[in-house]
Design an enzyme around this catalytic site. Sequence first.
Site, PDB file in Angstrom:
ATOM      1  N   GLU A   1       0.963  -1.163  -0.034  1.00 22.77           N
ATOM      2  CA  GLU A   1       0.143   0.003  -0.050  1.00 22.77           C
ATOM      3  C   GLU A   1       0.893   1.254  -0.085  1.00 22.77           C
ATOM      4  O   GLU A   1       0.434   2.415  -0.259  1.00 22.77           O
ATOM      5  CB  GLU A   1      -1.030   0.093   1.223  1.00 22.77           C
ATOM      6  CG  GLU A   1      -1.807  -1.226   1.273  1.00 22.77           C
ATOM      7  CD  GLU A   1      -3.363  -1.047   1.893  1.00 22.77           C
ATOM      8  OE1 GLU A   1      -3.434  -0.072   2.177  1.00 22.77           O
ATOM      9  OE2 GLU A   1      -3.821  -2.020   1.897  1.00 22.77           O
TER      10      GLU A   1
ATOM     11  N   TYR B   1      -3.437   4.862   6.991  1.00 22.55           N
ATOM     12  CA  TYR B   1      -2.586   3.743   7.267  1.00 22.55           C
ATOM     13  C   TYR B   1      -1.535   3.545   6.165  1.00 22.55           C
ATOM     14  O   TYR B   1      -0.282   3.563   6.805  1.00 22.55           O
ATOM     15  CB  TYR B   1      -3.432   2.542   7.020  1.00 22.55           C
ATOM     16  CG  TYR B   1      -2.746   1.280   6.797  1.00 22.55           C
ATOM     17  CD1 TYR B   1      -2.216   0.634   7.924  1.00 22.55           C
ATOM     18  CD2 TYR B   1      -2.446   0.601   5.659  1.00 22.55           C
ATOM     19  CE1 TYR B   1      -1.273  -0.668   7.761  1.00 22.55           C
ATOM     20  CE2 TYR B   1      -1.838  -0.774   5.308  1.00 22.55           C
ATOM     21  CZ  TYR B   1      -1.217  -1.021   6.520  1.00 22.55           C
ATOM     22  OH  TYR B   1      -0.413  -2.371   6.483  1.00 22.55           O
TER      23      TYR B   1
ATOM     24  N   LYS C   1       2.784   3.669   7.279  1.00 23.81           N
ATOM     25  CA  LYS C   1       3.370   2.681   7.054  1.00 23.81           C
ATOM     26  C   LYS C   1       4.806   3.027   6.285  1.00 23.81           C
ATOM     27  O   LYS C   1       5.810   2.806   6.483  1.00 23.81           O
ATOM     28  CB  LYS C   1       3.141   1.593   6.357  1.00 23.81           C
ATOM     29  CG  LYS C   1       1.994   0.606   7.016  1.00 23.81           C
ATOM     30  CD  LYS C   1       2.610  -0.004   8.401  1.00 23.81           C
ATOM     31  CE  LYS C   1       3.256  -1.237   7.787  1.00 23.81           C
ATOM     32  NZ  LYS C   1       3.967  -2.070   8.921  1.00 23.81           N
TER      33      LYS C   1
HETATM   34  P1  NAD Z   1      -2.794  -7.378  12.739  1.00 28.36           P
HETATM   35  O1  NAD Z   1      -3.619  -6.206  12.724  1.00 28.36           O
HETATM   36  O2  NAD Z   1      -3.386  -8.694  12.769  1.00 28.36           O
HETATM   37  O3  NAD Z   1      -1.606  -7.562  14.192  1.00 28.36           O
HETATM   38  C1  NAD Z   1      -1.034  -6.434  14.592  1.00 28.36           C
HETATM   39  C2  NAD Z   1      -0.279  -6.713  15.816  1.00 28.36           C
HETATM   40  O4  NAD Z   1       0.496  -5.873  16.434  1.00 28.36           O
HETATM   41  C3  NAD Z   1      -1.306  -7.213  16.910  1.00 28.36           C
HETATM   42  O5  NAD Z   1      -0.969  -8.214  17.669  1.00 28.36           O
HETATM   43  C4  NAD Z   1      -1.233  -5.938  18.026  1.00 28.36           C
HETATM   44  O6  NAD Z   1      -1.578  -6.300  19.207  1.00 28.36           O
HETATM   45  C5  NAD Z   1       0.052  -5.497  17.653  1.00 28.36           C
HETATM   46  N1  NAD Z   1       0.156  -4.154  17.983  1.00 28.36           N
HETATM   47  C6  NAD Z   1      -0.337  -3.183  17.594  1.00 28.36           C
HETATM   48  N2  NAD Z   1       0.192  -2.025  18.203  1.00 28.36           N
HETATM   49  C7  NAD Z   1       1.172  -2.246  19.066  1.00 28.36           C
HETATM   50  C8  NAD Z   1       2.026  -1.504  19.748  1.00 28.36           C
HETATM   51  N3  NAD Z   1       1.960  -0.179  19.948  1.00 28.36           N
HETATM   52  N4  NAD Z   1       3.379  -2.158  20.229  1.00 28.36           N
HETATM   53  C9  NAD Z   1       3.146  -3.666  20.145  1.00 28.36           C
HETATM   54  N5  NAD Z   1       2.147  -4.293  19.590  1.00 28.36           N
HETATM   55  C10 NAD Z   1       1.196  -3.612  18.920  1.00 28.36           C
HETATM   56  O7  NAD Z   1      -1.873  -7.295  11.626  1.00 28.36           O
HETATM   57  P2  NAD Z   1      -1.276  -8.192  10.512  1.00 28.36           P
HETATM   58  O8  NAD Z   1      -2.355  -8.099   9.571  1.00 28.36           O
HETATM   59  O9  NAD Z   1      -0.663  -9.263  11.069  1.00 28.36           O
HETATM   60  O10 NAD Z   1      -0.033  -7.337   9.886  1.00 28.36           O
HETATM   61  C11 NAD Z   1       1.106  -7.551  10.563  1.00 28.36           C
HETATM   62  C12 NAD Z   1       2.142  -6.682   9.579  1.00 28.36           C
HETATM   63  O11 NAD Z   1       2.318  -6.713   8.487  1.00 28.36           O
HETATM   64  C13 NAD Z   1       1.739  -5.054   9.812  1.00 28.36           C
HETATM   65  O12 NAD Z   1       2.809  -4.176   9.858  1.00 28.36           O
HETATM   66  C14 NAD Z   1       1.259  -4.774   8.519  1.00 28.36           C
HETATM   67  O13 NAD Z   1       1.095  -3.496   8.048  1.00 28.36           O
HETATM   68  C15 NAD Z   1       1.873  -5.579   7.609  1.00 28.36           C
HETATM   69  N6  NAD Z   1       1.221  -6.211   6.354  1.00 28.36           N
HETATM   70  C16 NAD Z   1      -0.160  -6.904   6.328  1.00 28.36           C
HETATM   71  C17 NAD Z   1      -0.389  -7.227   5.465  1.00 28.36           C
HETATM   72  C18 NAD Z   1      -1.928  -8.173   5.450  1.00 28.36           C
HETATM   73  O14 NAD Z   1      -2.457  -8.428   4.336  1.00 28.36           O
HETATM   74  N7  NAD Z   1      -2.654  -8.170   6.779  1.00 28.36           N
HETATM   75  C19 NAD Z   1       0.073  -7.093   4.312  1.00 28.36           C
HETATM   76  C20 NAD Z   1       1.147  -6.698   4.132  1.00 28.36           C
HETATM   77  C21 NAD Z   1       1.942  -6.165   5.199  1.00 28.36           C
HETATM   78  O1  DAU Z   2      -2.076  -4.793   0.422  1.00 28.02           O
HETATM   79  C1  DAU Z   2      -1.806  -4.896   1.797  1.00 28.02           C
HETATM   80  C2  DAU Z   2      -2.659  -4.685   2.900  1.00 28.02           C
HETATM   81  O2  DAU Z   2      -3.691  -5.288   2.719  1.00 28.02           O
HETATM   82  C3  DAU Z   2      -2.109  -4.447   4.322  1.00 28.02           C
HETATM   83  O3  DAU Z   2      -1.011  -3.848   4.422  1.00 28.02           O
HETATM   84  C4  DAU Z   2      -3.152  -4.284   5.341  1.00 28.02           C
HETATM   85  O4  DAU Z   2      -2.720  -4.037   6.710  1.00 28.02           O
HETATM   86  C5  DAU Z   2      -4.483  -5.070   5.150  1.00 28.02           C
HETATM   87  O5  DAU Z   2      -5.494  -4.583   6.050  1.00 28.02           O
HETATM   88  C6  DAU Z   2      -4.697  -4.886   3.671  1.00 28.02           C
HETATM   89  O6  DAU Z   2      -5.412  -3.769   3.111  1.00 28.02           O
HETATM   90  P1  DAU Z   2      -6.621  -3.505   2.289  1.00 28.02           P
HETATM   91  O7  DAU Z   2      -7.414  -2.390   2.382  1.00 28.02           O
HETATM   92  O8  DAU Z   2      -6.477  -4.216   0.891  1.00 28.02           O
HETATM   93  O9  DAU Z   2      -7.562  -4.900   3.082  1.00 28.02           O
HETATM   94  P2  DAU Z   2      -8.939  -5.206   3.338  1.00 28.02           P
HETATM   95  O10 DAU Z   2      -9.210  -6.514   3.913  1.00 28.02           O
HETATM   96  O11 DAU Z   2      -9.542  -4.087   4.495  1.00 28.02           O
HETATM   97  O12 DAU Z   2      -9.796  -4.771   1.876  1.00 28.02           O
HETATM   98  C7  DAU Z   2      -9.578  -5.455   0.644  1.00 28.02           C
HETATM   99  C8  DAU Z   2     -10.394  -5.112  -0.324  1.00 28.02           C
HETATM  100  O13 DAU Z   2     -11.652  -5.470  -0.156  1.00 28.02           O
HETATM  101  C9  DAU Z   2     -10.178  -3.695  -0.558  1.00 28.02           C
HETATM  102  O14 DAU Z   2     -10.488  -3.472  -1.971  1.00 28.02           O
HETATM  103  C10 DAU Z   2     -11.634  -3.096   0.196  1.00 28.02           C
HETATM  104  C11 DAU Z   2     -12.739  -4.357  -0.102  1.00 28.02           C
HETATM  105  N1  DAU Z   2     -13.449  -4.163   1.096  1.00 28.02           N
HETATM  106  C12 DAU Z   2     -12.986  -4.333   2.390  1.00 28.02           C
HETATM  107  C13 DAU Z   2     -14.010  -4.641   3.328  1.00 28.02           C
HETATM  108  C14 DAU Z   2     -13.242  -4.563   4.736  1.00 28.02           C
HETATM  109  C15 DAU Z   2     -14.789  -4.658   0.814  1.00 28.02           C
HETATM  110  O15 DAU Z   2     -15.205  -4.512  -0.289  1.00 28.02           O
HETATM  111  N2  DAU Z   2     -15.859  -4.753   1.878  1.00 28.02           N
HETATM  112  C16 DAU Z   2     -15.303  -4.538   3.255  1.00 28.02           C
HETATM  113  O16 DAU Z   2     -16.195  -4.818   4.018  1.00 28.02           O
END
Ligand code: NAD
Ligand code: DAU
Length: 338
Positions: A128, A150, A154
């Site tokens: 992102e 967000y 990041k």
């Molecule tokens: P998540 O929201 O499931 O977990 C985040 C974790 O961080 C939680 O356990 C929370 O308690 C902890 N946390 C939040 N604030 C904190 C703080 N101040 N100190 C200590 N711990 C804290 O997130 P996720 O989806 O597992 O994402 C993990 C990492 O990967 C993030 O940095 C996110 O930006 C990155 N990321 C996520 C995705 C995705 O699709 N989920 C994709 C690419 C990158």
């Molecule tokens: O691309 C990586 C990112 O993916 C991570 O960095 C973020 O932490 C993670 O939350 C995710 O971000 P997105 O915004 O892409 O994820 P989300 O699951 O919120 O949404 C995925 C897609 O689905 C986006 O195009 C928005 C759409 N959406 C999402 C929600 C929650 C819907 O259509 N309806 C919904 O209710």
Amino acid sequence: MKNLLVTGGAGFIGSNFVRYMLDIYPDYHVIVYDKLTYAGNLDNLLDVKDDPRYGFVHGDICDAAKVEAVVQEHDIDAVVNFAADTHVDRSLMEPGSFIQTDVYGTYVLLEVARKFGLERVHQVSTDEVYGQVLEGSSLETDTLVTRSPYSASKAGGDLMCYAYFVSFGVPVTITRGSNNIGPFQYPEKVVPLFITNAIDDIPLPLYGDGRQQRDYQYVLDHCQGIDVVLHRGTPGQTYNLGTGVETENIVMARLILDLLGKPYSLIQHITDRPGHDRRYSLNCDKIGALGWRSRHSFEEALEKTVRWYVDNEWWWRKIKTGEYREYYKRQYAGREIK
Ligand code: NAD
Ligand code: DAU
């Protein structure tokens, strides 16, 4: 690099990473340091809690004194930072905590690494930060054009990592991953939200026309990519991690309904997310040169994920109460497009 501090290790990707590392490296010790926000959940780590190579410390990455104490007490060699506020929709409601954790918290970890001469800080970042990519695919060298609080936070964390590498020689690496799916993902994110709603015959709230594209990858593929960069990546460098295949949200929603044997009439178009990024796309040639590629196709990843949520209601049913219900109402009430 045998003693790892995994910040944010009680969240979705972090907990999968901890399990993966303990499996792959029998001589590693992993300390999870996590604030346990609404997204942090010790249920995610139940199966490793008695492993003598695992430990948990409750704390905030913004608390420098506590981070320093943990690094000293556990003789930490490297930090892998997953800790972040992560949900775009929540960042539109309350951006402050995103800036605090994702930028300031990253700075605290970098300062501690500098002070104690750690071998590595690995920053887990996101596709992102490149902003929406209407055509082509993002290279690691592309300009960061973030559009949500967000993604801006990041990007701030990433830039701070690079600044600490250049200015102070802190050995940082960064990975920028695409959307992860798999076990233990908090059901505010679209895939687990849609799966768990569909199981309960609740409408699937699809933003706008649903034609936005995301590169959905299986979480363990992402964890493996982070492992590769942690051990073989070059300090100061950034690596994209994704499958290279983008899928429209409406296609993803229909596939979930097919897998669960539910009707498409459950899809409900609602008003779009403000500033919704239309498409992300990563060029992953750089990590490919280190021998990594994503192993699961989108269909395989989604099928495994659906199966996990069907088999693990104990995990998500208790989450979809209290705070979650409040959030859901705030986020979705009155947005249906008639
Ligand atoms: P998540 O929201 O499931 O977990 C985040 C974790 O961080 C939680 O356990 C929370 O308690 C902890 N946390 C939040 N604030 C904190 C703080 N101040 N100190 C200590 N711990 C804290 O997130 P996720 O989806 O597992 O994402 C993990 C990492 O990967 C993030 O940095 C996110 O930006 C990155 N990321 C996520 C995705 C995705 O699709 N989920 C994709 C690419 C990158
Ligand atoms: O691309 C990586 C990112 O993916 C991570 O960095 C973020 O932490 C993670 O939350 C995710 O971000 P997105 O915004 O892409 O994820 P989300 O699951 O919120 O949404 C995925 C897609 O689905 C986006 O195009 C928005 C759409 N959406 C999402 C929600 C929650 C819907 O259509 N309806 C919904 O209710």
